[in-house]
Each structure stands twice: as structure tokens, then as C-alpha cells.
Design an enzyme around this catalytic site. Structure first.
Site, mmCIF file in Angstrom:
data_model
loop_
_atom_site.group_PDB
_atom_site.id
_atom_site.type_symbol
_atom_site.label_atom_id
_atom_site.label_comp_id
_atom_site.label_asym_id
_atom_site.label_seq_id
_atom_site.Cartn_x
_atom_site.Cartn_y
_atom_site.Cartn_z
ATOM 1 N N GLU A 41 4.203 -6.155 3.355
ATOM 2 C CA GLU A 41 4.039 -5.494 4.699
ATOM 3 C C GLU A 41 5.110 -5.879 5.393
ATOM 4 O O GLU A 41 5.715 -6.925 5.308
ATOM 5 C CB GLU A 41 2.669 -5.790 5.427
ATOM 6 C CG GLU A 41 1.157 -5.070 4.909
ATOM 7 C CD GLU A 41 1.160 -3.810 5.398
ATOM 8 O OE1 GLU A 41 1.731 -3.151 6.282
ATOM 9 O OE2 GLU A 41 -0.175 -3.366 5.353
ATOM 10 N N GLU B 183 -5.415 1.946 2.033
ATOM 11 C CA GLU B 183 -5.109 0.596 3.116
ATOM 12 C C GLU B 183 -5.258 1.127 4.671
ATOM 13 O O GLU B 183 -5.962 0.535 5.189
ATOM 14 C CB GLU B 183 -3.897 -0.065 2.647
ATOM 15 C CG GLU B 183 -3.947 -1.358 3.710
ATOM 16 C CD GLU B 183 -3.245 -1.413 5.038
ATOM 17 O OE1 GLU B 183 -3.370 -2.209 5.776
ATOM 18 O OE2 GLU B 183 -2.830 -0.192 5.429
ATOM 19 N N GLU B 184 -4.730 2.421 4.828
ATOM 20 C CA GLU B 184 -4.681 2.757 6.143
ATOM 21 C C GLU B 184 -6.036 2.987 6.711
ATOM 22 O O GLU B 184 -6.328 2.904 7.828
ATOM 23 C CB GLU B 184 -3.830 3.988 6.296
ATOM 24 C CG GLU B 184 -2.403 3.725 6.060
ATOM 25 C CD GLU B 184 -1.505 2.653 7.411
ATOM 26 O OE1 GLU B 184 -2.203 2.214 8.080
ATOM 27 O OE2 GLU B 184 -0.494 2.442 6.984
ATOM 28 N N ASP C 26 -0.368 4.429 0.648
ATOM 29 C CA ASP C 26 -0.603 5.533 1.742
ATOM 30 C C ASP C 26 -0.078 5.138 3.105
ATOM 31 O O ASP C 26 0.502 4.367 3.301
ATOM 32 C CB ASP C 26 -2.139 5.462 1.818
ATOM 33 C CG ASP C 26 -2.738 4.080 2.360
ATOM 34 O OD1 ASP C 26 -2.146 3.155 2.017
ATOM 35 O OD2 ASP C 26 -3.649 4.275 3.144
ATOM 36 N N HIS D 278 3.207 3.244 12.106
ATOM 37 C CA HIS D 278 2.601 4.406 12.777
ATOM 38 C C HIS D 278 3.264 4.860 13.895
ATOM 39 O O HIS D 278 2.734 6.035 14.835
ATOM 40 C CB HIS D 278 1.155 3.889 13.388
ATOM 41 C CG HIS D 278 0.333 3.262 12.270
ATOM 42 N ND1 HIS D 278 -0.994 2.839 12.527
ATOM 43 C CD2 HIS D 278 0.551 2.927 10.988
ATOM 44 C CE1 HIS D 278 -1.540 2.459 11.422
ATOM 45 N NE2 HIS D 278 -0.656 2.357 10.463
ATOM 46 N N HIS E 228 0.874 -1.192 -0.155
ATOM 47 C CA HIS E 228 0.014 0.102 -0.123
ATOM 48 C C HIS E 228 0.818 1.312 0.117
ATOM 49 O O HIS E 228 1.867 1.448 0.867
ATOM 50 C CB HIS E 228 -1.038 0.059 1.045
ATOM 51 C CG HIS E 228 -0.389 0.290 2.538
ATOM 52 N ND1 HIS E 228 -0.077 1.342 3.031
ATOM 53 C CD2 HIS E 228 -0.283 -0.667 3.332
ATOM 54 C CE1 HIS E 228 0.393 1.000 4.283
ATOM 55 N NE2 HIS E 228 0.471 -0.034 4.479
ATOM 56 N N ASP F 194 6.409 1.205 6.852
ATOM 57 C CA ASP F 194 4.762 0.973 6.781
ATOM 58 C C ASP F 194 4.306 1.722 5.698
ATOM 59 O O ASP F 194 3.591 2.684 5.975
ATOM 60 C CB ASP F 194 3.841 1.232 8.060
ATOM 61 C CG ASP F 194 2.379 0.647 7.830
ATOM 62 O OD1 ASP F 194 2.312 -0.258 7.176
ATOM 63 O OD2 ASP F 194 1.769 1.327 8.644
#
Length: 437
Positions: free
Chosen positions: A171, A145-146, A79, A409, A77, A110
Site C-alpha cells: 500500500e 480489499e476496498e 481492486d 480514492h 490489492h 491505491d
């Protein structure tokens, strides 16, 4: 299979991958704002020689290497989450930094690093003639995705009509091979009350007090054991074959959890009894738990039954437009998935890794000590696009990606250059090994 040649090629692209990732970090790209990332990835795919590169109506960037009918896909992903409290960062999250070992910046682990390794893994396949004539390698930079994991692949499968033989999720896996994850869903519980003046609360029906009772039961559901004497048996019961036919995989993934994540209310004023209260519940699901099961579990809590028709239990929906403006509504249900340990895809990725790098997890000098004694084949704690690819659509997914789950994150996010190289090499070796089985 030319394993030493694959490793050498991957190492030769270390500087290219570093440059590519650092340029991606400099482009902000939170969910539904990924256009800059998509265009930069498309540019890199074209530069390294993908046979076809396109961006679909949802905004997913897709690069094809080869022209065969059998598709093997690599998903990452594109984003990122936001930066949070900037005072928690020791460097500019969008400028990032680079040392001999590390690359820092928002989105490095991430999971822009996974996209970078996948792009160069496909290039290595082309360089060394590793793509079988009947195969196509598809590298996907997926969106949103987030915000809503799996939404992108639901669109790719249902609307783009692309159904790979299997998908590698890039991931971060901290040097391991991951074959599953717990699922999750977003539940909303609403309680009605009746307002009145706060000087005489007995005239009303306080929705906040009702919700307080319900939240105590939700807490018990998460924390209790499964003893016969418990009116509310805890979620740990799903690890027991007495309650769950899928108890073995549930033990592999770990028990489900539930927690209150948000609370809302309405009241005529601060001098009145609240006439409405709602909470959001974050529910993590292990093997054997479905969205119907989880909603009914909340509906059967003693306090929910006590307040009867005043309580509504439902699932959230997601309908935020992508950066292209496309809206593709979906329920906020992200199913559990687990690939069997003896599945052809699991065994193929294990063989690719072990043929290149041995029996244990490896890492750079600052990560290897924390990795080497962990199982090579394991699972994620967090959720991925696998919830849609395998959870909703039954397409096998396996995980192997650069970086660490713990970096996701977090402030001061970083990735390790060695991981980029290792993942690109393993990706390059995998399709040929899979085709030979």
C-alpha cells in the site's frame, strides 16, 4: 548485498513497470470485478519468469519465485474504488496519462503500483540470485480489499493454508516505512418505535427522536476529553496509561474515532411517526481496543441504556461474492495492528532502505520536499490487509509502497515513476537482509 547493482536493475525496469501499470489502469477492476486485473498480472508474472503462477478459488493471483519452505510475501490489492463524480477528473481515469515523472489513473497509488513494484522486485531477486535456497518469494494480487479489507488474506491463510514468515504490504507509504495502523469496525445501532398519525405524535414513540439522543452521545464519545466530570469520557482516554495498558502504541497510532456514516428509517408515510431508525457507525480503533470493547462502549452510553431493550447494537457482516462467485462470510471487524519498532522485520526493512537510499524519505522532484522531514518509520491513517494478516492471525506485517496515501480514492489519482523504481529495489534487497539477521 549488491546494492548498486540492485538499484541499477530496478532503474532498468522503469519503462517495463510504467507500461505494465498503464495497461492495468485501462482495465476497470472495482471490488468483486477484478478478473481483468488478475489475468493481466498473471500474464506479466509468467512473462518475467515466476516459477509458478496461479489464481486461487477466491480470485487472488499468486506468483511464486523460488521453492524453499520459508515464505516471504508481498501483498497488493488489485481492486480499485469507482471514479466518483467524473466532472472532478481532469483526465479520463481509465485512459490515464503519463509524463516523465508521473502516471495518472484510477488505482495508480491505491494500489496497482504496489503490485507492479512487487512483481519486478521479485524479478530482480531472480536476476541477481538474491533468493536463498530455503526461501520462496510470494507476490499476491489480492481481491476485495476496498470492500472488506483483510477478507482475501483470511481466505489465503485459512483455506489456501499459506502462512508466510512475514508480509510486506505494498500500500502507498509516501516514501516511508509503516509499521502499523488503527483498526476499524462497522457498527449498526437500531432503535424501535411505535408509529401513529403525524397529527397527534404524542400517541406514538418516535424512533428518530430516540436516535437523535443516541447520536448526540456518540458525538460526545468522539469529541469529549477524559475529564472525571464527563459522564461520557472521550475516546482520547485510551492514550492515557490510566485507562489503557497499550497506551504507548496507542499514542503512536493515534486515538480512535467514531462517527455516524449512514442513517435509515421506516415509517408508514410522511404523515406518520417513524417506527424504526438505524445508523451505521464508522469506528476507528487504536491499540488496546477490541470489537467487544467497542460494542459495549456504545451499549453503555446513557441514551442507549435509557431506551433499554428498544435499542440493539451489533456488528455488520460481509458476504458479497468474489468475481469467481465464491462467498466467504466474515464480520466487519478489522483489528488494529502494530509491529514493534525493534522487530526483526522492521529492522530488516530499515536496513534495506537505508543501505540503498540513506536515512530519510526520498521522492521525485515534486514530492521530496513534502516527504523529507517526515519520520522514516511511521504508520498509515487508513486500513490495509494487515488487519487480517497480523490483526487476526499474528503474522508480522510491514508497509512500504509506491504512491501517496492522500491519492487514495481521490479524483486525478497519480503515482510517481521514481517510487516504482525505489520500491522494486528495496523489495529485492529485503529478503536477503532478513535472512542474514
Amino acid at each position: 548485498m549488491k546494492f548498486e547493482e540492485i538499484k541499477s536493475k530496478a532503474e532498468s525496469y522503469r519503462a517495463d513497470m510504467t507500461k505494465f501499470l498503464r495497461e492495468l489502469v485501462k482495465i476497470p477492476g472495482e471490488s468483486a470485478e477484478e478478473k481483468g486485473h488478475a489475468l493481466r498480472i498473471k500474464e506479466e508474472m509468467e512473462k518475467v519468469g515466476f516459477d509458478k503462477v496461479e489464481i486461487d478459488p477466491q480470485g487472488n493471483v499468486m506468483g511464486y519465485m523460488g521453492t524453499g519452505s520459508k515464505i516471504i510475501a508481498f501483498d497488493g490489492h488489485i481492486d480499485t474504488v469507482g471514479i466518483g463524480e467524473i466532472r472532478n477528473w481532469e483526465f479520463d481515469p481509465y485512459e490515464g496519462y503519463e509524463t516523465d515523472e508521473e502516471i495518472g489513473g484510477r488505482g495508480t497509488s491505491d494500489q496497482l503500483g504496489g503490485v507492479v513494484s512487487a512483481v519486478y522486485g521479485a524479478k530482480i531477486m531472480k536476476d541477481l540470485g538474491l533468493i536463498k535456497p530455503d526461501h520462496t518469494i510470494l507476490v499476491v494480487g489480492s481481491v476485495q480489499e476496498e470492500d472488506c479489507d483483510g477478507l482475501c488474506w483470511q481466505y489465503i491463510i485459512k483455506e489456501d493454508k499459506i502462512r508466510p514468515e512475514f508480509v510486506v504490504s505494498t500500500e502507498p507509504t509516501d516514501g516511508g516505512i509503516y509499521r502499523g495502523q488503527r483498526g476499524r469496525m462497522e457498527i449498526r445501532v437500531e432503535v424501535k418505535g411505535v408509529s401513529c398519525h403525524g397529527s397527534a405524535p404524542e400517541r406514538g414513540d418516535n424512533a428518530i427522536y430516540k436516535m437523535a439522543d443516541i447520536l448526540q452521545d456518540v458525538r460526545s464519545l468522539n469529541e469529549n476529553d477524559a475529564s472525571e466530570g464527563n459522564e461520557i469520557k472521550g475516546l482520547v482516554k485510551m492514550l492515557d496509561k490510566k485507562y489503557n495498558p497499550e497506551w504507548e502504541e496507542a499514542n503512536f497510532l493515534g486515538k480512535g474515532t467514531v462517527t455516524a456514516s449512514q442513517i435509515f428509517y421506516t415509517s408508514p408515510s410522511r404523515c406518520a411517526v417513524a417506527d424504526f431508525c438505524a445508523v451505521s457507525l464508522d469506528r476507528r480503533m487504536t491499540a488496546g481496543e477490541t470489537w467487544e470493547y467497542c460494542l459495549e462502549e456504545i451499549r453503555q452510553l446513557p441514551s442507549v441504556k435509557k431506551y433499554g431493550s428498544d435499542v440493539t447494537v451489533l456488528m455488520y457482516d460481509y458476504d458479497r461474492p468474489s468475481y469467481t462467485g465464491l462467498v466467504y462470510p466474515i464480520e466487519c471487524y478489522f483489528p488494529t495492528w502494530v509491529l514493534p519498532k525493534d522487530h526483526k522485520v522492521t529492522l530488516s526493512l530499515e536496513e534495506a532502505y537505508k543501505s540503498l537510499y540513506g536515512e530519510k524519505r526520498i521522492g521525485s522532484k515534486t514530492t521530496v520536499e513534502s516527504r523529507v522531514n517526515r519520520p522514516l518509520v511511521d504508520k498509515w491513517t487508513f486500513s490495509t490487509n494487515g488487519v487480517s494478516i497480523m490483526g487476526r492471525n499474528g503474522i508480522p506485517v510491514i508497509g512500504f509502497g509506491p504512491g501517496a496515501e492522500a491519492q487514495a480514492h481521490a479524483p486525478n489519482e497519480k503515482i510517481w515513476k521514481d517510487d516504482l523504481v525505489v520500491c522494486a529495489a528495496v523489495y529485492a534487497a529485503l529478503p536477503g537482509i532478513y535472512a542474514s539477521k
